[in-house]
Design an enzyme around this catalytic site. Sequence first.
Site, mmCIF file in Angstrom:
data_model
loop_
_atom_site.group_PDB
_atom_site.id
_atom_site.type_symbol
_atom_site.label_atom_id
_atom_site.label_comp_id
_atom_site.label_asym_id
_atom_site.label_seq_id
_atom_site.Cartn_x
_atom_site.Cartn_y
_atom_site.Cartn_z
ATOM 1 N N HIS A 122 0.846 -1.190 0.000
ATOM 2 C CA HIS A 122 0.000 0.000 0.000
ATOM 3 C C HIS A 122 0.884 1.244 0.000
ATOM 4 C CE1 HIS A 122 0.082 1.546 4.249
ATOM 5 N NE2 HIS A 122 0.311 0.285 4.577
ATOM 6 N N GLU A 168 -5.401 1.771 2.047
ATOM 7 C CA GLU A 168 -5.233 0.591 2.914
ATOM 8 C C GLU A 168 -5.491 0.965 4.351
ATOM 9 O OE1 GLU A 168 -2.910 -2.119 5.644
ATOM 10 O OE2 GLU A 168 -2.819 0.056 5.365
ATOM 11 N N GLU A 169 -5.043 2.158 4.742
ATOM 12 C CA GLU A 169 -5.173 2.585 6.127
ATOM 13 C C GLU A 169 -6.629 2.794 6.546
ATOM 14 O OE1 GLU A 169 -2.849 2.356 8.054
ATOM 15 O OE2 GLU A 169 -0.921 2.844 7.110
ATOM 16 N N ASP A 197 4.440 -4.894 3.689
ATOM 17 C CA ASP A 197 3.882 -3.789 4.459
ATOM 18 C C ASP A 197 4.714 -3.616 5.722
ATOM 19 O OD1 ASP A 197 2.347 -1.899 5.693
ATOM 20 O OD2 ASP A 197 0.469 -3.009 5.584
#
Length: 434
Positions: A122, A168-169, A197
């Site tokens: 991400h 993604e967060e 990640d």
Amino acid sequence: MKLSVPRRAGAVAAVAALAVTGLTGATASAEPSGALAAPDIPVANVKQHLADLQSIAAANGGNRAHGRTGYKASIDFVKAKLDAAGYTTTVQQFTYNGTTGYNLIADWPGGNPDQVVMAGSHLDSVSSGAGINDNGSGSAAVLETALAVSRANLQPTKHLRFGWWGAEELGLVGSKHYVNQLPTAERSKISAYLNFDMIGSPNPGYFVYDDDPAIEQTFKSYFAGLGVPTEIETEGDGRSDHASFKNVGIPVGGLFTGASRVKTSAQVQKWGGTATAFDRCYHSSCDNTSNINDTALDRNSDAVAHAIWTLGTGSTPPPGTVFENTADVSVPDNSTAVTSSVTVSGITGNAPSSLPVGVNIVHTYIGDLVVDLIAPDGSVYNLHNRSGGSADNINQTYTVNASSEVANGVWKLRVQDKASIDTGYINSFKLTFP
């Protein structure tokens, strides 16, 4: 991540070969046959990408979060480098919380389009900082590996694809969008998705995802060749983008160096560092270019390339492929069980409903013996349970319905002698994948 050294190629290869069974005499390989050795990934190049991402954040309000100008600038930065390197790039748009998000997909020309090896990370940060470890580190390593593919003019046997995910967060939004819009037939072509990640944590551990056995072994073999112990990743299990792929049945794996959890004293003894958080700047403004451990970033970047070269350039086993261990294993009289193991790799999907299991045991009284096949997930299939009376030797092929088992991974033949006097040994054990 969404959460509350120089390489030694010869050593890596040697350990990978031994990792197949833990025994000599094995004829199957831990890595796909014919796989090429990966180049060393210059950590200075990876760090330069991180410096560039830091500059982008600084010029855009201090972050690279979804819906902010810093994120779109990050996508444009990565895309420009891939376009110049000869990739076919696609920017995929999605909407979340009323704002536009972006995924970037890059395909390297060539390779079997029906067998896709994909690596991703991400690219977004949280709004509180530049997100250099989380997840500039994974994004930069994947980018530099993709550029290394171009520099080598790699001609892989499988098709190589790279992805950078947005939002993604906020709940794996970008990767979910990518997977959900893929037709079922296209999903089935992805033979491996590798996720990276947070791979440069300042107080690092070396964690490997334990999802797909063959992918897991690829990473473990690499680190074993460096003499670096690994542990199974648990802190963020299922909470990064690999979950989006795993949830639709795509084989996944990846690496992680730790986030907010505190490193234990045992882990400090194993890896060095301090008994504090793996990343003290996790999701905060101090996650900048000073929040990186260069050694961890270097090792993990090389591991990314190792996996891409190993899984992307090896040949897929043809029908009728045999994975065999011919090493003799003594079966002690009326004692504990022993095992012979083979590692199956390169097989897509689950094992067949009629898996041939070749067993050759030399023994003077097979009525003493219990023989089981153990699948990679620990499931037990009994093959022989103290039948045959005074007959000697077992030399036959059993058929097992193993269709519920993932094919790739370590399979074991377990043998136990449960009565006194007679002795023997496992002569060979093999699995044949039709």
